[in-house]
Design a protein around this motif. Sequence first.
Motif, PDB file in Angstrom:
ATOM      1  N   PHE A   1       0.831  -1.208   0.000  1.00  0.00           N
ATOM      2  CA  PHE A   1       0.000   0.000   0.000  1.00  0.00           C
ATOM      3  C   PHE A   1       0.869   1.263   0.000  1.00  0.00           C
ATOM      4  O   PHE A   1       0.630   2.193  -0.779  1.00  0.00           O
ATOM      5  CB  PHE A   1      -0.941   0.001   1.209  1.00  0.00           C
ATOM      6  CG  PHE A   1      -1.670   1.294   1.396  1.00  0.00           C
ATOM      7  CD1 PHE A   1      -2.744   1.621   0.588  1.00  0.00           C
ATOM      8  CD2 PHE A   1      -1.259   2.196   2.368  1.00  0.00           C
ATOM      9  CE1 PHE A   1      -3.413   2.837   0.748  1.00  0.00           C
ATOM     10  CE2 PHE A   1      -1.921   3.403   2.530  1.00  0.00           C
ATOM     11  CZ  PHE A   1      -2.989   3.730   1.726  1.00  0.00           C
ATOM     12  N   VAL A   2       1.868   1.299   0.863  1.00  0.00           N
ATOM     13  CA  VAL A   2       2.754   2.464   0.953  1.00  0.00           C
ATOM     14  C   VAL A   2       3.511   2.652  -0.364  1.00  0.00           C
ATOM     15  O   VAL A   2       3.650   3.772  -0.859  1.00  0.00           O
ATOM     16  CB  VAL A   2       3.721   2.325   2.153  1.00  0.00           C
ATOM     17  CG1 VAL A   2       4.861   3.333   2.076  1.00  0.00           C
ATOM     18  CG2 VAL A   2       2.958   2.478   3.455  1.00  0.00           C
ATOM     19  N   GLY A   3       3.981   1.550  -0.948  1.00  0.00           N
ATOM     20  CA  GLY A   3       4.714   1.627  -2.214  1.00  0.00           C
ATOM     21  C   GLY A   3       3.867   2.153  -3.354  1.00  0.00           C
ATOM     22  O   GLY A   3       4.310   2.991  -4.150  1.00  0.00           O
ATOM     23  N   ILE A   4       2.633   1.672  -3.450  1.00  0.00           N
ATOM     24  CA  ILE A   4       1.726   2.165  -4.506  1.00  0.00           C
ATOM     25  C   ILE A   4       1.440   3.651  -4.309  1.00  0.00           C
ATOM     26  O   ILE A   4       1.463   4.434  -5.254  1.00  0.00           O
ATOM     27  CB  ILE A   4       0.410   1.359  -4.525  1.00  0.00           C
ATOM     28  CG1 ILE A   4       0.654  -0.018  -5.093  1.00  0.00           C
ATOM     29  CG2 ILE A   4      -0.672   2.081  -5.326  1.00  0.00           C
ATOM     30  CD1 ILE A   4      -0.553  -0.931  -5.052  1.00  0.00           C
ATOM     31  N   THR A   5       1.179   4.032  -3.070  1.00  0.00           N
ATOM     32  CA  THR A   5       0.880   5.434  -2.781  1.00  0.00           C
ATOM     33  C   THR A   5       2.076   6.323  -3.090  1.00  0.00           C
ATOM     34  O   THR A   5       1.923   7.380  -3.720  1.00  0.00           O
ATOM     35  CB  THR A   5       0.451   5.597  -1.309  1.00  0.00           C
ATOM     36  OG1 THR A   5      -0.617   4.685  -1.032  1.00  0.00           O
ATOM     37  CG2 THR A   5       0.005   7.012  -1.016  1.00  0.00           C
ATOM     38  N   ALA A   6       3.270   5.902  -2.688  1.00  0.00           N
ATOM     39  CA  ALA A   6       4.485   6.686  -2.971  1.00  0.00           C
ATOM     40  C   ALA A   6       4.742   6.758  -4.469  1.00  0.00           C
ATOM     41  O   ALA A   6       5.130   7.815  -4.991  1.00  0.00           O
ATOM     42  CB  ALA A   6       5.682   6.089  -2.251  1.00  0.00           C
ATOM     43  N   ARG A   7       4.529   5.650  -5.176  1.00  0.00           N
ATOM     44  CA  ARG A   7       4.727   5.638  -6.631  1.00  0.00           C
ATOM     45  C   ARG A   7       3.788   6.625  -7.322  1.00  0.00           C
ATOM     46  O   ARG A   7       4.201   7.404  -8.181  1.00  0.00           O
ATOM     47  CB  ARG A   7       4.495   4.233  -7.178  1.00  0.00           C
ATOM     48  CG  ARG A   7       4.729   4.116  -8.680  1.00  0.00           C
ATOM     49  CD  ARG A   7       4.301   2.785  -9.212  1.00  0.00           C
ATOM     50  NE  ARG A   7       2.844   2.679  -9.106  1.00  0.00           N
ATOM     51  CZ  ARG A   7       2.168   1.560  -9.239  1.00  0.00           C
ATOM     52  NH1 ARG A   7       2.805   0.418  -9.447  1.00  0.00           N
ATOM     53  NH2 ARG A   7       0.854   1.543  -9.152  1.00  0.00           N
ATOM     54  N   GLU A   8       2.526   6.622  -6.908  1.00  0.00           N
ATOM     55  CA  GLU A   8       1.563   7.532  -7.526  1.00  0.00           C
ATOM     56  C   GLU A   8       1.854   8.988  -7.156  1.00  0.00           C
ATOM     57  O   GLU A   8       1.702   9.881  -7.979  1.00  0.00           O
ATOM     58  CB  GLU A   8       0.133   7.135  -7.146  1.00  0.00           C
ATOM     59  CG  GLU A   8      -0.299   5.819  -7.751  1.00  0.00           C
ATOM     60  CD  GLU A   8      -0.113   5.778  -9.261  1.00  0.00           C
ATOM     61  OE1 GLU A   8      -0.622   6.681  -9.966  1.00  0.00           O
ATOM     62  OE2 GLU A   8       0.558   4.841  -9.736  1.00  0.00           O
ATOM     63  N   LEU A   9       2.276   9.210  -5.928  1.00  0.00           N
ATOM     64  CA  LEU A   9       2.648  10.566  -5.518  1.00  0.00           C
ATOM     65  C   LEU A   9       3.852  11.048  -6.321  1.00  0.00           C
ATOM     66  O   LEU A   9       3.877  12.198  -6.782  1.00  0.00           O
ATOM     67  CB  LEU A   9       2.948  10.600  -4.020  1.00  0.00           C
ATOM     68  CG  LEU A   9       3.252  11.955  -3.398  1.00  0.00           C
ATOM     69  CD1 LEU A   9       2.141  12.963  -3.666  1.00  0.00           C
ATOM     70  CD2 LEU A   9       3.468  11.801  -1.899  1.00  0.00           C
ATOM     71  N   MET A  10       4.839  10.193  -6.536  1.00  0.00           N
ATOM     72  CA  MET A  10       6.003  10.566  -7.351  1.00  0.00           C
ATOM     73  C   MET A  10       5.589  10.855  -8.797  1.00  0.00           C
ATOM     74  O   MET A  10       6.097  11.781  -9.418  1.00  0.00           O
ATOM     75  CB  MET A  10       7.065   9.458  -7.326  1.00  0.00           C
ATOM     76  CG  MET A  10       7.879   9.406  -6.070  1.00  0.00           C
ATOM     77  SD  MET A  10       8.763  10.952  -5.698  1.00  0.00           S
ATOM     78  CE  MET A  10       9.829  11.093  -7.116  1.00  0.00           C
ATOM     79  N   ARG A  11       4.664  10.058  -9.317  1.00  0.00           N
ATOM     80  CA  ARG A  11       4.180  10.284 -10.680  1.00  0.00           C
ATOM     81  C   ARG A  11       3.552  11.667 -10.798  1.00  0.00           C
ATOM     82  O   ARG A  11       3.808  12.395 -11.759  1.00  0.00           O
ATOM     83  CB  ARG A  11       3.169   9.200 -11.059  1.00  0.00           C
ATOM     84  CG  ARG A  11       2.727   9.224 -12.511  1.00  0.00           C
ATOM     85  CD  ARG A  11       1.742   8.109 -12.817  1.00  0.00           C
ATOM     86  NE  ARG A  11       0.519   8.167 -12.037  1.00  0.00           N
ATOM     87  CZ  ARG A  11      -0.488   9.018 -12.258  1.00  0.00           C
ATOM     88  NH1 ARG A  11      -0.403   9.902 -13.221  1.00  0.00           N
ATOM     89  NH2 ARG A  11      -1.567   8.980 -11.505  1.00  0.00           N
ATOM     90  N   LEU A  12       2.770  12.055  -9.801  1.00  0.00           N
ATOM     91  CA  LEU A  12       2.147  13.374  -9.809  1.00  0.00           C
ATOM     92  C   LEU A  12       3.174  14.490  -9.601  1.00  0.00           C
ATOM     93  O   LEU A  12       3.099  15.541 -10.233  1.00  0.00           O
ATOM     94  CB  LEU A  12       1.055  13.454  -8.741  1.00  0.00           C
ATOM     95  CG  LEU A  12      -0.169  12.575  -8.979  1.00  0.00           C
ATOM     96  CD1 LEU A  12      -1.065  12.571  -7.751  1.00  0.00           C
ATOM     97  CD2 LEU A  12      -0.928  13.037 -10.211  1.00  0.00           C
TER      98      LEU A  12
END
Length: 174
Positions: free
Chosen positions: A151-162
């Motif tokens: 969950f943390v990895g997906i959230t961090a990945r999406e935040l980095m994408r943004l």
Amino acid sequence: MNSKAYRLVILSLFVSMALILSYVESLIPVPLPIPGAKIGLPNIITLVSLLTLGWPLTLLVVIARVLLAGFMFGGGFSIIYSLAGGLLSLFIMTLILHFSRNDFSLIIISIFGAIAHNLGQVIVASIVVQTSSLMLYFLFLMLLAIPTGFFVGITARELMRLLKKTTIFNRLNN
């Protein structure tokens, strides 16, 4: 604004966001009979900081967040456990990022970070209570680290994408 001042602003924002996520996490009841089990929301900021600022400044983010959250929402032992987990987690994620050459996804790095965080806490707990039998407890925590790290990895990945769509980090390299 010069690069050092801008870096300090970003660093302060990361500490603030991690502290807010620590507070939010303290309000979320974990429906498991495992003491100390948490989602790891502040680790979202640790990962983003590691990717944008690098490990030396992320070390400051982790230490500041642990100390401030411990003084505000916890106590002495919570600071010691969180610091051990946070530092080991940061160390492992930094090593993976450094040596992987982008071979590992942010999700895998996050899962290893979550496992390392739990390991750091269990090692300190084993020292405090002077027994190695707590390592069995680590197995349960490790099983929990996989979905929470995911969950943390997906959230961090999406935040980095943004964040890559913005110019917020362009001044850091000047």
